[in-house]
Enzyme design. Structure first.
Site, PDB file in Angstrom:
ATOM      1  CG  ASP A  84      -7.290   0.178   2.539  1.00  0.00           C
ATOM      2  OD1 ASP A  84      -8.083   1.076   3.218  1.00  0.00           O
ATOM      3  OD2 ASP A  84      -7.236   0.309   1.255  1.00  0.00           O
ATOM      4  CE1 TYR A  91      -3.414   2.931   1.187  1.00  0.00           C
ATOM      5  CE2 TYR A  91      -4.434   0.912   0.539  1.00  0.00           C
ATOM      6  CZ  TYR A  91      -4.545   2.284   0.955  1.00  0.00           C
ATOM      7  OH  TYR A  91      -5.633   3.169   0.431  1.00  0.00           O
ATOM      8  CE  LYS A 128      -3.177 -16.589   1.283  1.00  0.00           C
ATOM      9  NZ  LYS A 128      -4.246 -17.507   1.484  1.00  0.00           N
ATOM     10  CG  ASP A 169      -7.526 -16.864   2.639  1.00  0.00           C
ATOM     11  OD1 ASP A 169      -6.544 -16.775   3.728  1.00  0.00           O
ATOM     12  OD2 ASP A 169      -7.416 -17.799   2.207  1.00  0.00           O
TER      13      ASP A 169
END
Length: 335
Positions: free
Chosen positions: A228, A124, A171, A204
């Site tokens: 975000d 980001y 992740k 996820d």
């Protein structure tokens, strides 16, 4: 006590919701000397810069800013003003409390979450370039320093506010080095806070759990990009971005408190915008300034008005921005 605060009205509906919030703060007896500055589109039109040096100097001097929504062009134009502010002022922590409010339609009740997002690096940060035509490389940067700093912030926040658990979201099963470093650092910091429970979830799976059983999570600790996305997902659990606050915080007490919803140019100037998100961000600002009593009065008055059903069209009502602010001011006087 009087406070000097930089005010960034923003564009679109920004000036309208900002004016409403300033009036409510005044009605609550908060003494603030506002130092107004433009950013984004309004600043470009006046100065040719999205983040004028005078604006940054004002925030560095006062250490506190209240910011309305600012347009970020998609795929072209100038870079994000929000990202620019975070980089320029090293606002490393993004804090997004999320909870249900009266009369705000949502799919869940009893939601009470806090999202803590690292604010300065990861994908980001926007470090990308064209390798050859048709090929773009975006750099995901994760450092132990930034990971440790945001983890310390999350655990200190949890301890200070009586939260029970911090969950790191990552992740690391796929990005074993970058997200692995983030997770390893969070685990190390967790060892210093035996009074706060700690676990971790793959991003996820965390998203799935949030839309199935949000009550099982408490403080979420995330790197920048996941933070975000997940913070907006959590806002959706309680009615959307129009009813949740946000703060960007750095070292030495510097903070930019903002509404994170869009500028809604389609309704700008019509006196129908909902100022709740910016008002709750101002409540966070008052708590940061140790004005807890006035913060509680404003939050209580907001809940009273929302419960009465006198709400703006986005929440199914017919109130104007002005009449909504008027009702909150009256509720403050009557409290």
């Amino acid at each position: 006590m009087s406070h000097a605060v930089t005010l960034i009205p923003g564009d679109g509906i920004g000036p309208e919701v900002t004016a409403a919030v300033v009036r409510i703060l005044d009605g609550a007896g908060v003494r603030i000397e506002w130092d107004r500055h433009d950013a984004g589109v309004a600043a470009v039109e006046r100065t040719g810069q999205t983040l004028p040096a005078t604006l940054l100097d004002s925030i560095r001097r006062h250490r506190i800013a209240l910011k309305g929504p600012v347009t970020t062009p998609v795929g072209e134009g100038f870079t994000s003003v929000n990202v620019g502010l975070r980089k320029a002022l090293d606002l490393y922590a993004n804090l997004r409390p999320v909870w249900n409010l009266p009369s705000v339609p949502s799919r869940f009740s009893g939601v009470d979450l806090v999202i803590v997002r690292e604010n300065t690096e990861d994908l980001y940060a926007g470090l990308e370039h064209v390798v050859v035509p048709g090929v773009v490389e975006s750099l995901k940067i994760i450092t132990a320093r930034a990971s440790e700093r945001i983890a310390e912030f999350a655990f200190q926040y949890a301890r200070r506010h009586g939260r029970k658990k911090v969950t790191a979201v990552h992740k690391a099963n796929i990005m074993k080095l970058g997200d692995g470093l983030f997770l390893e650092t969070c685990r190390s910091v967790a060892g210093r806070y035996p009074d706060v429970a700690f676990d971790d979830r793959i991003v996820d799976a965390a998203c799935m759990h949030l839309v199935m059983h949000p009550e099982r999570l408490d403080v979420l600790l995330l790197p920048n990009l996941y933070g975000d996305i997940v913070s907006d997902l959590c806002a959706g659990l309680v009615g959307g971005l129009g009813v949740v606050p946000a703060a960007n915080l750095g070292e030495g007490g510097v903070g930019v408190f903002e509404a994170v919803h869009g500028t809604a140019p389609d309704i700008a100037g019509r006196d129908v915008a909902n100022p709740t998100a910016l008002l709750l961000s101002a409540v966070l600002m008052l708590q940061h300034l140790n004005e807890d009593g006035k913060a509680a009065r404003i939050q209580g008055a907001l809940r009273t008005v929302l419960a009465s059903g006198h709400v703006t069209p986005d929440l199914g009502g017919q109130a104007t921005t002005t009449s909504f602010a008027d009702a909150i001011c009256r509720a403050i006087e009557q409290a």
